[in-house]
Design a protein around this motif. Structure first.
Motif, PDB file in Angstrom:
ATOM      1  N   UNK A 231       0.826  -1.216   0.000  1.00 13.43           N
ATOM      2  CA  UNK A 231       0.000   0.000   0.000  1.00 13.43           C
ATOM      3  C   UNK A 231       0.855   1.259   0.000  1.00 13.43           C
ATOM      4  N   UNK A 232       1.995   1.221   0.677  1.00  9.65           N
ATOM      5  CA  UNK A 232       2.902   2.372   0.646  1.00  9.65           C
ATOM      6  C   UNK A 232       3.425   2.605  -0.762  1.00  9.65           C
ATOM      7  N   UNK A 233       3.779   1.531  -1.460  1.00 15.04           N
ATOM      8  CA  UNK A 233       4.276   1.660  -2.825  1.00 15.04           C
ATOM      9  C   UNK A 233       3.213   2.215  -3.762  1.00 15.04           C
ATOM     10  N   UNK A 234       1.949   1.984  -3.440  1.00 16.20           N
ATOM     11  CA  UNK A 234       0.863   2.427  -4.310  1.00 16.20           C
ATOM     12  C   UNK A 234       0.652   3.934  -4.268  1.00 16.20           C
ATOM     13  N   UNK A 235       1.157   4.612  -3.245  1.00 12.68           N
ATOM     14  CA  UNK A 235       0.936   6.055  -3.118  1.00 12.68           C
ATOM     15  C   UNK A 235       1.577   6.789  -4.304  1.00 12.68           C
ATOM     16  N   UNK A 236       0.799   7.608  -4.968  1.00 16.29           N
ATOM     17  CA  UNK A 236       1.295   8.370  -6.101  1.00 16.29           C
ATOM     18  C   UNK A 236       1.301   7.627  -7.418  1.00 16.29           C
ATOM     19  N   UNK A 237       0.849   6.383  -7.416  1.00 13.52           N
ATOM     20  CA  UNK A 237       0.826   5.600  -8.661  1.00 13.52           C
ATOM     21  C   UNK A 237      -0.380   5.989  -9.508  1.00 13.52           C
ATOM     22  N   UNK A 238      -0.176   6.016 -10.819  1.00 14.43           N
ATOM     23  CA  UNK A 238      -1.282   6.312 -11.728  1.00 14.43           C
ATOM     24  C   UNK A 238      -2.041   5.049 -12.128  1.00 14.43           C
ATOM     25  N   UNK A 239      -1.397   3.909 -12.025  1.00 12.87           N
ATOM     26  CA  UNK A 239      -2.041   2.673 -12.422  1.00 12.87           C
ATOM     27  C   UNK A 239      -1.130   1.492 -12.169  1.00 12.87           C
ATOM     28  N   UNK A 240      -1.610   0.316 -12.542  1.00 15.41           N
ATOM     29  CA  UNK A 240      -0.851  -0.905 -12.277  1.00 15.41           C
ATOM     30  C   UNK A 240      -1.017  -1.898 -13.416  1.00 15.41           C
ATOM     31  N   UNK A 241       0.042  -2.675 -13.626  1.00 15.50           N
ATOM     32  CA  UNK A 241      -0.018  -3.840 -14.509  1.00 15.50           C
ATOM     33  C   UNK A 241      -0.048  -5.067 -13.609  1.00 15.50           C
ATOM     34  N   UNK A 242      -1.129  -5.827 -13.691  1.00 17.45           N
ATOM     35  CA  UNK A 242      -1.291  -7.021 -12.863  1.00 17.45           C
ATOM     36  C   UNK A 242      -0.962  -8.261 -13.688  1.00 17.45           C
ATOM     37  N   UNK A 243       0.052  -9.001 -13.280  1.00 17.97           N
ATOM     38  CA  UNK A 243       0.413 -10.242 -13.960  1.00 17.97           C
ATOM     39  C   UNK A 243      -0.352 -11.411 -13.357  1.00 17.97           C
ATOM     40  N   UNK A 244      -0.820 -12.298 -14.222  1.00 12.37           N
ATOM     41  CA  UNK A 244      -1.503 -13.500 -13.764  1.00 12.37           C
ATOM     42  C   UNK A 244      -0.909 -14.719 -14.453  1.00 12.37           C
ATOM     43  N   UNK A 245      -1.107 -15.870 -13.837  1.00 14.39           N
ATOM     44  CA  UNK A 245      -0.605 -17.144 -14.337  1.00 14.39           C
ATOM     45  C   UNK A 245      -1.796 -18.080 -14.453  1.00 14.39           C
ATOM     46  N   UNK A 246      -2.096 -18.550 -15.660  1.00 17.36           N
ATOM     47  CA  UNK A 246      -3.277 -19.389 -15.846  1.00 17.36           C
ATOM     48  C   UNK A 246      -3.150 -20.749 -15.170  1.00 17.36           C
ATOM     49  N   UNK A 247      -1.950 -21.110 -14.725  1.00 13.03           N
ATOM     50  CA  UNK A 247      -1.803 -22.372 -13.995  1.00 13.03           C
ATOM     51  C   UNK A 247      -2.422 -22.277 -12.614  1.00 13.03           C
ATOM     52  N   UNK A 248      -2.636 -21.043 -12.115  1.00 18.65           N
ATOM     53  CA  UNK A 248      -3.281 -20.850 -10.813  1.00 18.65           C
ATOM     54  C   UNK A 248      -3.882 -19.446 -10.791  1.00 18.65           C
ATOM     55  N   UNK A 249      -5.036 -19.301 -11.387  1.00 18.80           N
ATOM     56  CA  UNK A 249      -5.677 -17.994 -11.446  1.00 18.80           C
ATOM     57  C   UNK A 249      -6.082 -17.492 -10.070  1.00 18.80           C
ATOM     58  N   UNK A 250      -6.435 -18.405  -9.176  1.00 16.11           N
ATOM     59  CA  UNK A 250      -6.892 -17.980  -7.849  1.00 16.11           C
ATOM     60  C   UNK A 250      -5.796 -17.244  -7.076  1.00 16.11           C
ATOM     61  N   UNK A 251      -4.530 -17.522  -7.417  1.00 17.90           N
ATOM     62  CA  UNK A 251      -3.432 -16.860  -6.723  1.00 17.90           C
ATOM     63  C   UNK A 251      -3.413 -15.357  -6.989  1.00 17.90           C
ATOM     64  N   UNK A 252      -4.071 -14.908  -8.058  1.00 16.39           N
ATOM     65  CA  UNK A 252      -4.072 -13.496  -8.425  1.00 16.39           C
ATOM     66  C   UNK A 252      -5.212 -12.712  -7.777  1.00 16.39           C
ATOM     67  N   UNK A 253      -6.132 -13.405  -7.118  1.00 18.84           N
ATOM     68  CA  UNK A 253      -7.313 -12.725  -6.590  1.00 18.84           C
ATOM     69  C   UNK A 253      -6.960 -11.644  -5.570  1.00 18.84           C
ATOM     70  N   UNK A 254      -5.989 -11.930  -4.690  1.00 18.01           N
ATOM     71  CA  UNK A 254      -5.627 -10.952  -3.664  1.00 18.01           C
ATOM     72  C   UNK A 254      -5.090  -9.672  -4.289  1.00 18.01           C
ATOM     73  N   UNK A 255      -4.185  -9.809  -5.274  1.00 17.62           N
ATOM     74  CA  UNK A 255      -3.591  -8.631  -5.908  1.00 17.62           C
ATOM     75  C   UNK A 255      -4.659  -7.805  -6.625  1.00 17.62           C
TER      76      UNK A 255
END
Length: 215
Positions: A120-144
């Motif tokens: 959350x500290x790193x997110x301060x001042x960010x304009x956006x994000x690129x979220x990487x996902x892995x189809x071998x385990x999509x559920x692992x990306x839910x938190x991000x």
């Protein structure tokens, strides 16, 4: 974001002297033509390829905070490549210039949910994000993805292609990840400069569109 530099970033790549998709050769200093800059997060679960992608596209020597994974950490840091022996514990950092005018400062976040305060500290001042996902385990990306939604941070999703990754139709992936219709969803190979840059350009286009719609 609505500057000429940002608009150019959404267009064709620069001329032959530039690198993949308009990225200039590596250099320590910014070029005199730089007209704008944006802080961008690169997020995703453990082992999804965030460190690799930043190292692939960065025009400067990237900063990595990799630490050896311990047996104690292995009990809580599940998922990802079982052969993985290190993990990001603070941040990754790199810099990429698009078309010589728009600079992206890339901040990679730790993949584990237990590092959420630092995230959350790193997110301060960010304009956006690129979220990487892995189809071998999509559920692992839910938190991000949930964290990004909680922060109200615009994002694009890049499916990092691994050997043997299951293939899914776009509509199936969107449904599984519960993505809004306007959220960009692209495929990329974090080891490939052109592929990784194109994923970041998809994010920049999305941010330009979001800024235009809200103005």
């Amino acid at each position: 974001m609505a500057s000429k530099a940002a608009s150019d970033a959404a267009g064709p790549a620069a001329g032959p002297a530039a690198g993949p998709a308009g990225v200039p050769p590596a250099g320590k200093y910014l070029s005199s033509g730089v007209a704008g800059a944006a802080k961008i997060l690169v997020v995703g679960p453990l082992g999804v390829g965030k460190t690799t992608l930043i190292g692939t596209v960065s025009e400067i020597k990237p900063l990595f905070t990799e630490a050896v994974m311990t047996q104690a950490g292995a009990r809580v840091d599940t998922g990802g490549d079982r052969a993985k022996t290190t993990t990001t514990v603070a941040l990754d950092f790199g810099r990429m210039t698009i078309d010589g005018e728009l600079v992206l400062y890339l901040f990679g976040t730790p993949g584990q949910q237990r590092f959420l305060p630092a995230w959350r500290d790193l997110a301060k001042g960010s304009l956006g994000a690129l979220a990487l996902v892995d189809t071998r385990d999509l559920t692992a990306s839910f938190d991000a993805l949930g964290n990004l939604e909680d922060l109200g941070l615009p994002f694009a999703v890049a499916v990092n292609v691994f050997p043997g990754s299951p293939q899914h139709r776009e509509d199936e992936l969107r449904a599984a990840l519960d993505l809004l219709p306007d959220t960009p969803l692209v495929a990329c190979d974090a080891r490939d400069p052109r592929s990784s840059v194109q994923a970041l350009i998809a994010l920049v286009r999305h941010l330009i569109h979001a800024a235009t719609e809200s103005s």
